[in-house]
Design an enzyme around this catalytic site. Structure first.
Site, PDB file in Angstrom:
ATOM      1  N   GLY A 189       1.870  10.039   1.100  1.00  0.00           N
ATOM      2  CA  GLY A 189       2.279   8.987   2.022  1.00  0.00           C
ATOM      3  C   GLY A 189       3.843   9.699   1.247  1.00  0.00           C
ATOM      4  O   GLY A 189       4.782  11.154   1.359  1.00  0.00           O
ATOM      5  N   SER A 191       8.113   9.157  -0.851  1.00  0.00           N
ATOM      6  CA  SER A 191       8.921   9.205  -1.762  1.00  0.00           C
ATOM      7  C   SER A 191       8.157   7.101  -2.423  1.00  0.00           C
ATOM      8  O   SER A 191       8.240   7.129  -3.621  1.00  0.00           O
ATOM      9  CB  SER A 191       9.673  10.240  -2.738  1.00  0.00           C
ATOM     10  OG  SER A 191      10.573   9.254  -1.262  1.00  0.00           O
ATOM     11  N   GLY A 194       5.074   6.186  -2.806  1.00  0.00           N
ATOM     12  CA  GLY A 194       4.910   7.207  -4.256  1.00  0.00           C
ATOM     13  C   GLY A 194       5.424   6.375  -5.805  1.00  0.00           C
ATOM     14  O   GLY A 194       4.380   5.744  -6.327  1.00  0.00           O
ATOM     15  N   GLU A 211       0.426  13.173  -3.345  1.00  0.00           N
ATOM     16  CA  GLU A 211       1.228  13.859  -2.298  1.00  0.00           C
ATOM     17  C   GLU A 211       1.976  13.888  -1.415  1.00  0.00           C
ATOM     18  O   GLU A 211       1.814  12.215  -0.276  1.00  0.00           O
ATOM     19  CB  GLU A 211      -0.321  14.376  -1.552  1.00  0.00           C
ATOM     20  CG  GLU A 211      -1.252  14.911  -2.402  1.00  0.00           C
ATOM     21  CD  GLU A 211      -1.106  15.689  -2.833  1.00  0.00           C
ATOM     22  OE1 GLU A 211       0.350  16.954  -2.465  1.00  0.00           O
ATOM     23  OE2 GLU A 211      -1.282  17.036  -4.383  1.00  0.00           O
ATOM     24  N   CYS A 246       4.141  16.505   6.442  1.00  0.00           N
ATOM     25  CA  CYS A 246       4.999  16.932   5.341  1.00  0.00           C
ATOM     26  C   CYS A 246       5.156  18.609   5.050  1.00  0.00           C
ATOM     27  O   CYS A 246       6.291  18.116   4.111  1.00  0.00           O
ATOM     28  CB  CYS A 246       4.100  16.578   4.319  1.00  0.00           C
ATOM     29  SG  CYS A 246       2.305  17.250   3.985  1.00  0.00           S
TER      30      CYS A 246
END
Length: 507
Positions: A189, A191, A194, A211, A246
């Site tokens: 997903g 940051s 994250g 990731e 991404c």
């Protein structure tokens, strides 16, 4: 809801403790189940992906279903080899002994997947977790509800539902899951989330694979086949979920002379790909929801970039569609250059002669330490590497050139999760390459054996016999013993023999 999640986690832990997931036969059976699901339920999967993202059937098959099947087949082919302990040399000072590295499953793992490739990014990590012998909880993204619901329905029909569970829900349910103790968390997903995942994992010292993404740059040299470069850039940008990927190209850097030619080539390619009115094209995915549509619209409508559009710009809020849109020479302090775009917008930045040739000046521009021009001005294209290095490290970096020396400079100068020359995105299809980020773009890697390793602990094992006792290692210590031990540690054969055979006790 929280109680049912606790019960699910408890069952997963009990099944792992009972050793159910350890045999190679169990692992292979689950991998074959995932493979059968991807094969037999292809139509239902395509329908769900179209419902969530308007994803064309070709993209659904090529970018998601086929990659899942390839991962399963690769894991099945190599499973026993991956599981086999690896013999390593034993040092003479440990004589007699043998040594090996034994992979063992981590235990109970949580996979939190993303919405943009909701089948691939759910099942690909699970394949690695299964192959490594773990029990797994999958939390699909609620932003792709049709796919989440389909996974919750299908997976228990094809795999062992007592060891592999799908838990649906939104932020509240995800937070509740993260408050449990896991043996590894694998998150795909952005940051911002994250950081939340990592903070919650820290409570239990849980290892985390993140990731994430970032602003993936494309540098285009003037010596390339422009038509092929434009096709490959377009395929990696708009042909990958309309930029909602991404590893999609996020911005292009090229020379001031080449930029207009590149724009014209991209226009021709996009007209051929999606027609004169791309909003009507069935081959272009839609934006996932209203929130993301409005975010992208805000990037397009910012005053300092709205007049920089040289192609596209059409939008339809009812369909949640935005046409492929190209910008030329946007200011570096615009929002579109400060955040990951994750959509069909592509800025092109040009480079020309004079000033701003080092990363310190690029950094100072972004931190507003000096009043600098909004257009990068450098002497040669390799000097634009400073701009890339002034940003957070990207998940992927791309360079189009025929110059081998420039390739070497790019590879040496740019830190990125992955790198590809003269194409975009397709490096992730090679199972022998790790896929993952660095710095802000993530931590940890997977694909192929790297997926197996991501969910395994590499346990060091040494086995000694009962001969070869060395008195020098035991108290009481003496100067003589110390001299012998120094020699043993330095690998001196004479001292090793003396240590094994014994010596007069020192005073």
């Amino acid at each position: 809801m929280v109680e049912s999640k606790a019960a699910a986690v408890q069952e997963l832990r009990a099944r792992f403790a009972a050793g159910r997931t350890r045999p190679a036969e169990w692992r292979a059976a689950q991998l074959r189940g995932v493979l059968r699901m991807a094969t037999e339920m292809e139509a239902e999967i395509c329908d769900a992906l179209h419902a969530d993202l308007g994803k064309p059937k070709t993209e659904a098959h090529v970018h998601e279903i086929s990659l899942v099947k390839s991962s399963c087949l690769f894991a099945l082919k190599n499973l026993k080899k991956w599981m086999k302990p690896q013999k390593v040399p034993a040092k003479l000072m440990n004589f007699p002994s043998t040594a090996r590295i034994t992979p063992e499953p981590l235990g109970v793992v949580l996979v939190i997947s993303a919405w943009n490739y909701p089948i691939l990014l759910s099942l690909d990590p699970i394949i690695g977790a299964i192959a490594a012998g773990n029990t797994v909880a999958l939390k699909p993204s609620e932003v792709a509800p049709a796919t989440s619901s389909l996974l919750a329905e299908l997976l228990p029909r094809f795999v062992d539902g007592t060891c592999i569970k799908v838990i649906e829900g939104g932020v509240e349910e995800t937070t509740a899951l993260l408050n449990h103790k896991w043996d590894k968390i694998f998150y795909t997903g952005n940051s911002r989330v994250g950081r939340i995942v990592m903070a919650l994992a820290a409570k239990h010292l849980t290892p985390v694979a993140l990731e994430l993404g970032g602003k993936c740059p494309v540098v285009v040299d003037s010596n390339v086949d422009l038509h092929i470069a434009a096709k490959r850039i377009a395929a990696g940008k708009w042909g990958c979920n309309n930029g909602q990927a991404c590893i999609a190209p996020d911005f292009i850097i090229t020379t001031q002379t080449l930029a207009p030619k590149l724009v014209e080539s991209l226009k021709k390619v996009l007209d051929k790909f999606y027609g004169k009115d791309p909003l009507l094209s069935a081959d272009l995915s839609r934006v996932v929801n209203v929130d993301h549509f409005n975010r992208l619209k805000g990037l397009m409508d910012e005053e300092m970039v709205s007049d920089k559009i040289v192609f596209g710009g059409q939008r339809d809020e009812q369909q949640l569609k935005i046409a492929p849109t190209i910008f030329l020479d946007v200011p570096l302090d615009s929002a579109i250059m400060k955040e990951e775009i994750f959509g069909p917008l592509l800025p092109i930045i040009t480079v020309r002669a004079n000033s701003l040739s080092d990363s310190e000046n690029f950094t100072s521009f972004f931190t507003h330490k000096k009043p600098l021009l909004p257009i990068i001005t450098v002497d040669k294209i390799h000097e634009s590497f400073g701009l890339i290095n002034s940003m957070a490290k990207p998940l992927a970096a791309y360079l189009f050139t025929r110059n081998n020396e420039l390739q070497d400079q790019f590879e040496g100068a740019i830190s990125a999760g992955g790198m590809l020359f003269n194409d975009t995105s397709i490096h992730l299809t090679n199972p022998y390459l790790p896929f993952g980020g660095v710095g802000e773009s993530g931590t940890g890697a997977y694909h192929g054996k790297f997926s197996f390793d991501a969910f395994s602990h590499r346990k060091a094992v040494m086995n000694r016999g009962f001969i070869g006792e060395a008195r020098a290692r035991y108290p009481p210590y003496s100067a003589t013993k110390l001299e012998i031990l120094k020699g043993v540690l330095e690998g001196k054969l004479g001292d090793m023999i003396q240590a094994i055979l014994g010596f007069p006790r020192g005073k």
